[in-house]
Design a protein around this motif. Structure first.
Motif, PDB file in Angstrom:
ATOM      1  N   SER A   1      52.817  17.477  44.294  1.00 55.66           N
ATOM      2  CA  SER A   1      51.965  17.957  45.381  1.00 55.66           C
ATOM      3  C   SER A   1      50.508  17.959  44.961  1.00 55.66           C
ATOM      4  CB  SER A   1      52.378  19.376  45.798  1.00 55.66           C
ATOM      5  OG  SER A   1      51.491  19.912  46.764  1.00 55.66           O
ATOM      6  N   LEU A   2      49.640  17.694  45.904  1.00 52.72           N
ATOM      7  CA  LEU A   2      48.226  17.952  45.710  1.00 52.72           C
ATOM      8  C   LEU A   2      48.014  19.454  45.546  1.00 52.72           C
ATOM      9  CD1 LEU A   2      46.742  15.683  48.546  1.00 52.72           C
ATOM     10  CD2 LEU A   2      46.976  15.126  46.121  1.00 52.72           C
ATOM     11  N   GLN A   3      46.861  19.838  45.012  1.00 52.64           N
ATOM     12  CA  GLN A   3      46.582  21.262  44.845  1.00 52.64           C
ATOM     13  C   GLN A   3      46.576  21.999  46.173  1.00 52.64           C
ATOM     14  OE1 GLN A   3      43.055  22.180  42.686  1.00 52.64           O
ATOM     15  NE2 GLN A   3      43.708  21.155  40.821  1.00 52.64           N
ATOM     16  N   CYS A   4      45.952  21.409  47.153  1.00 54.04           N
ATOM     17  CA  CYS A   4      45.829  22.053  48.468  1.00 54.04           C
ATOM     18  C   CYS A   4      46.411  21.132  49.530  1.00 54.04           C
ATOM     19  CB  CYS A   4      44.371  22.367  48.784  1.00 54.04           C
ATOM     20  SG  CYS A   4      43.643  23.588  47.676  1.00 54.04           S
ATOM     21  N   VAL A   5      47.505  21.563  50.127  1.00 51.49           N
ATOM     22  CA  VAL A   5      48.114  20.823  51.240  1.00 51.49           C
ATOM     23  C   VAL A   5      48.032  21.734  52.456  1.00 51.49           C
ATOM     24  CG1 VAL A   5      50.145  19.598  52.065  1.00 51.49           C
ATOM     25  CG2 VAL A   5      49.654  19.663  49.611  1.00 51.49           C
ATOM     26  N   HIS A   6      46.987  21.557  53.238  1.00 54.41           N
ATOM     27  CA  HIS A   6      46.694  22.490  54.329  1.00 54.41           C
ATOM     28  C   HIS A   6      47.797  22.519  55.380  1.00 54.41           C
ATOM     29  CE1 HIS A   6      44.376  24.820  57.187  1.00 54.41           C
ATOM     30  NE2 HIS A   6      44.512  23.869  58.102  1.00 54.41           N
TER      31      HIS A   6
ATOM     32  N   ARG B   1      62.015  28.651  50.910  1.00 56.37           N
ATOM     33  CA  ARG B   1      63.036  28.479  51.949  1.00 56.37           C
ATOM     34  C   ARG B   1      64.114  27.507  51.483  1.00 56.37           C
ATOM     35  NH1 ARG B   1      63.312  31.872  56.262  1.00 56.37           N
ATOM     36  NH2 ARG B   1      64.400  30.177  57.331  1.00 56.37           N
ATOM     37  N   PHE B   2      63.693  26.443  50.841  1.00 51.69           N
ATOM     38  CA  PHE B   2      64.654  25.455  50.342  1.00 51.69           C
ATOM     39  C   PHE B   2      65.561  26.095  49.285  1.00 51.69           C
ATOM     40  CE2 PHE B   2      65.993  22.315  47.243  1.00 51.69           C
ATOM     41  CZ  PHE B   2      66.524  21.314  48.038  1.00 51.69           C
ATOM     42  N   HIS B   3      64.951  26.852  48.358  1.00 52.39           N
ATOM     43  CA  HIS B   3      65.733  27.478  47.293  1.00 52.39           C
ATOM     44  C   HIS B   3      66.747  28.473  47.860  1.00 52.39           C
ATOM     45  CE1 HIS B   3      66.782  29.174  43.422  1.00 52.39           C
ATOM     46  NE2 HIS B   3      66.433  30.374  43.849  1.00 52.39           N
ATOM     47  N   ALA B   4      66.348  29.219  48.888  1.00 53.00           N
ATOM     48  CA  ALA B   4      67.264  30.169  49.500  1.00 53.00           C
ATOM     49  C   ALA B   4      68.456  29.459  50.144  1.00 53.00           C
ATOM     50  CB  ALA B   4      66.526  31.014  50.537  1.00 53.00           C
ATOM     51  N   ALA B   5      68.194  28.288  50.724  1.00 50.97           N
ATOM     52  CA  ALA B   5      69.264  27.543  51.397  1.00 50.97           C
ATOM     53  C   ALA B   5      70.123  26.750  50.417  1.00 50.97           C
ATOM     54  CB  ALA B   5      68.663  26.606  52.440  1.00 50.97           C
ATOM     55  N   HIS B   6      69.528  26.345  49.286  1.00 56.72           N
ATOM     56  CA  HIS B   6      70.239  25.480  48.326  1.00 56.72           C
ATOM     57  C   HIS B   6      70.037  26.010  46.908  1.00 56.72           C
ATOM     58  CE1 HIS B   6      70.584  22.759  51.737  1.00 56.72           C
ATOM     59  NE2 HIS B   6      69.277  22.777  51.865  1.00 56.72           N
ATOM     60  N   PRO B   7      70.624  27.145  46.591  1.00 61.65           N
ATOM     61  CA  PRO B   7      70.393  27.746  45.268  1.00 61.65           C
ATOM     62  C   PRO B   7      70.931  26.918  44.113  1.00 61.65           C
ATOM     63  CG  PRO B   7      72.143  28.901  46.452  1.00 61.65           C
ATOM     64  CD  PRO B   7      71.517  27.959  47.429  1.00 61.65           C
ATOM     65  N   GLY B   8      71.802  25.947  44.398  1.00 64.77           N
ATOM     66  CA  GLY B   8      72.349  25.114  43.333  1.00 64.77           C
ATOM     67  C   GLY B   8      71.418  24.018  42.867  1.00 64.77           C
ATOM     68  N   VAL B   9      70.275  23.871  43.516  1.00 65.81           N
ATOM     69  CA  VAL B   9      69.320  22.821  43.142  1.00 65.81           C
ATOM     70  C   VAL B   9      68.212  23.429  42.284  1.00 65.81           C
ATOM     71  CG1 VAL B   9      67.674  21.104  43.988  1.00 65.81           C
ATOM     72  CG2 VAL B   9      69.792  21.536  45.253  1.00 65.81           C
ATOM     73  N   GLU B  10      67.982  22.831  41.130  1.00 62.51           N
ATOM     74  CA  GLU B  10      66.892  23.268  40.252  1.00 62.51           C
ATOM     75  C   GLU B  10      65.619  22.526  40.650  1.00 62.51           C
ATOM     76  OE1 GLU B  10      65.598  23.131  35.541  1.00 62.51           O
ATOM     77  OE2 GLU B  10      67.726  23.077  36.083  1.00 62.51           O
ATOM     78  N   ILE B  11      64.574  23.274  41.018  1.00 55.52           N
ATOM     79  CA  ILE B  11      63.335  22.680  41.524  1.00 55.52           C
ATOM     80  C   ILE B  11      62.290  22.633  40.422  1.00 55.52           C
ATOM     81  CG2 ILE B  11      61.523  22.830  43.284  1.00 55.52           C
ATOM     82  CD1 ILE B  11      63.423  24.638  44.890  1.00 55.52           C
ATOM     83  N   GLN B  12      61.605  21.497  40.339  1.00 51.22           N
ATOM     84  CA  GLN B  12      60.436  21.348  39.472  1.00 51.22           C
ATOM     85  C   GLN B  12      59.253  20.942  40.344  1.00 51.22           C
ATOM     86  OE1 GLN B  12      61.959  18.327  36.812  1.00 51.22           O
ATOM     87  NE2 GLN B  12      62.366  19.835  35.222  1.00 51.22           N
ATOM     88  N   LEU B  13      58.080  21.510  40.062  1.00 50.02           N
ATOM     89  CA  LEU B  13      56.873  21.179  40.823  1.00 50.02           C
ATOM     90  C   LEU B  13      55.790  20.714  39.863  1.00 50.02           C
ATOM     91  CD1 LEU B  13      55.185  21.187  43.476  1.00 50.02           C
ATOM     92  CD2 LEU B  13      54.547  23.556  42.917  1.00 50.02           C
ATOM     93  N   ARG B  14      55.146  19.592  40.208  1.00 49.98           N
ATOM     94  CA  ARG B  14      54.033  19.073  39.423  1.00 49.98           C
ATOM     95  C   ARG B  14      52.880  18.769  40.369  1.00 49.98           C
ATOM     96  NH1 ARG B  14      57.895  14.468  36.879  1.00 49.98           N
ATOM     97  NH2 ARG B  14      59.496  15.853  36.041  1.00 49.98           N
ATOM     98  N   GLN B  15      51.682  19.150  39.963  1.00 50.17           N
ATOM     99  CA  GLN B  15      50.488  18.845  40.743  1.00 50.17           C
ATOM    100  C   GLN B  15      49.727  17.699  40.088  1.00 50.17           C
ATOM    101  OE1 GLN B  15      48.340  22.577  41.064  1.00 50.17           O
ATOM    102  NE2 GLN B  15      49.394  23.095  42.954  1.00 50.17           N
ATOM    103  N   GLY B  16      48.984  16.964  40.895  1.00 52.05           N
ATOM    104  CA  GLY B  16      48.204  15.856  40.360  1.00 52.05           C
ATOM    105  C   GLY B  16      47.492  15.119  41.471  1.00 52.05           C
ATOM    106  N   GLY B  17      46.865  13.995  41.110  1.00 55.55           N
ATOM    107  CA  GLY B  17      46.205  13.144  42.083  1.00 55.55           C
ATOM    108  C   GLY B  17      47.209  12.302  42.850  1.00 55.55           C
ATOM    109  N   SER B  18      46.806  11.839  44.023  1.00 57.65           N
ATOM    110  CA  SER B  18      47.733  11.116  44.899  1.00 57.65           C
ATOM    111  C   SER B  18      48.290   9.856  44.252  1.00 57.65           C
ATOM    112  CB  SER B  18      47.033  10.750  46.212  1.00 57.65           C
ATOM    113  OG  SER B  18      46.738  11.907  46.957  1.00 57.65           O
TER     114      SER B  18
END
Length: 289
Positions: free
Chosen positions: A97-102, A112-129
């Motif tokens: 994701s970009l830093q700011c996604v308005h 919301r995704f984690h609540a619906a699918h607790p079996g999925v491990e989520i990773q988030l990385r920010q950077g340029g497009s």
């Protein structure tokens, strides 16, 4: 060629070290080294330049790395597809994701995704497009929220989320601050504050007004706006940046210029988890969550 060999190969390539790769894969170093040598014999090429301190990829190794990541990503997608048929979504989901996604509240959507699918491990990385899109291509990200690339992009799917105009940001005491509109010609002598070259907004502004002096180059939105606020330069930014501060003036452009467009990027065959996240994003955009 076995998938385990490819997993070991990718681990060594990313760690640049056999011992660290073995620890990461929870195997003995001797077993990992043996698997890599077997892979090299099968391919008839050396994949690494070995030294006492680290290892480096050979040209053959660099070529294999791209395809190995794709193959492993496709394998994960196949497992996810079977799980989805059984009514389960599990595994890993790597999000960029970009830093700011308005247009999307990313933390809210991920919650919301984690609540619906607790079996999925989520990773988030920010950077340029550009960097994030390349990560999707390489199979290191499942989905990315970025700016639309200016050039055609192969091997990925791009879905539009929203678009908005570019506006001029300047300090409250700047000579242009009292205008209701400015033309690009008014900016010919102005010092600019802008993002690094791999940011989507930088690419867009370069296409709009490429012949300019960039005095300050930053990698986060708040630094850009702070520099503008103190009168050190002006910036062309998406209109949504105007909600982030009342210490700068935001002015429309007189000429029609390309809009800033936020898009979501996935592989051509997104995993079940990525598809579920797309649904969560769509629900958030429609106000259903």
């Amino acid at each position: 060629m076995e998938l385990r060999q490819l997993e070991y190969f990718v681990a060594v390539a990313e760690e640049s070290h056999f011992t660290r790769a073995a620890k990461r894969m929870h195997v003995a170093q001797s077993g990992l080294s043996s698997a890599i040598r077997s892979l090299e014999r099968e391919l008839g090429a050396s994949l690494f330049i070995r030294s006492t301190r680290q290892v480096e990829l050979t040209p053959a190794g660099r070529a294999l790395l791209v395809e190995a990541r794709r193959a492993l990503s496709a394998t994960d997608a196949a497992r996810d597809a079977v799980a989805a048929v059984q009514g389960l979504i599990r595994g890993n989901l790597a999000v960029g994701s970009l830093q700011c996604v308005h247009v999307v509240n990313v933390p809210h959507v991920l919650a919301r995704f984690h609540a619906a699918h607790p079996g999925v491990e989520i990773q988030l990385r920010q950077g340029g497009s550009r960097h994030l899109i390349d990560q999707v291509k390489a199979g290191r990200l499942d989905i990315a929220l970025v700016a639309r690339p200016l050039r055609p992009t192969d091997d990925v799917l791009i879905r539009s989320l929203a678009s908005e105009p570019l506006v001029l940001a300047c300090g409250l005491e700047h000579p242009l601050a009292g205008r209701t509109q400015v033309s690009l010609a008014d900016l010919s002598r102005e010092p600019f504050v802008d993002f690094q070259p791999d940011w989507g907004s930088r690419d867009l502004v370069d296409s709009v007004i490429g012949d300019r002096r960039i005095a300050f180059e930053v990698n986060d939105v708040h630094s850009l706006l702070d520099l503008v606020t103190f009168g050190l330069g002006v910036a062309l930014v998406p209109q949504s940046f105007s909600v982030k501060t009342d210490k700068a003036q935001f002015i429309g452009l007189a000429e029609p210029v390309p809009a800033w467009e936020t898009v979501v990027v996935t592989s051509e065959s997104p995993s079940a988890a990525a598809t579920a996240l797309l649904d969560t994003v769509a629900a958030a955009r429609s106000g259903r969550c």
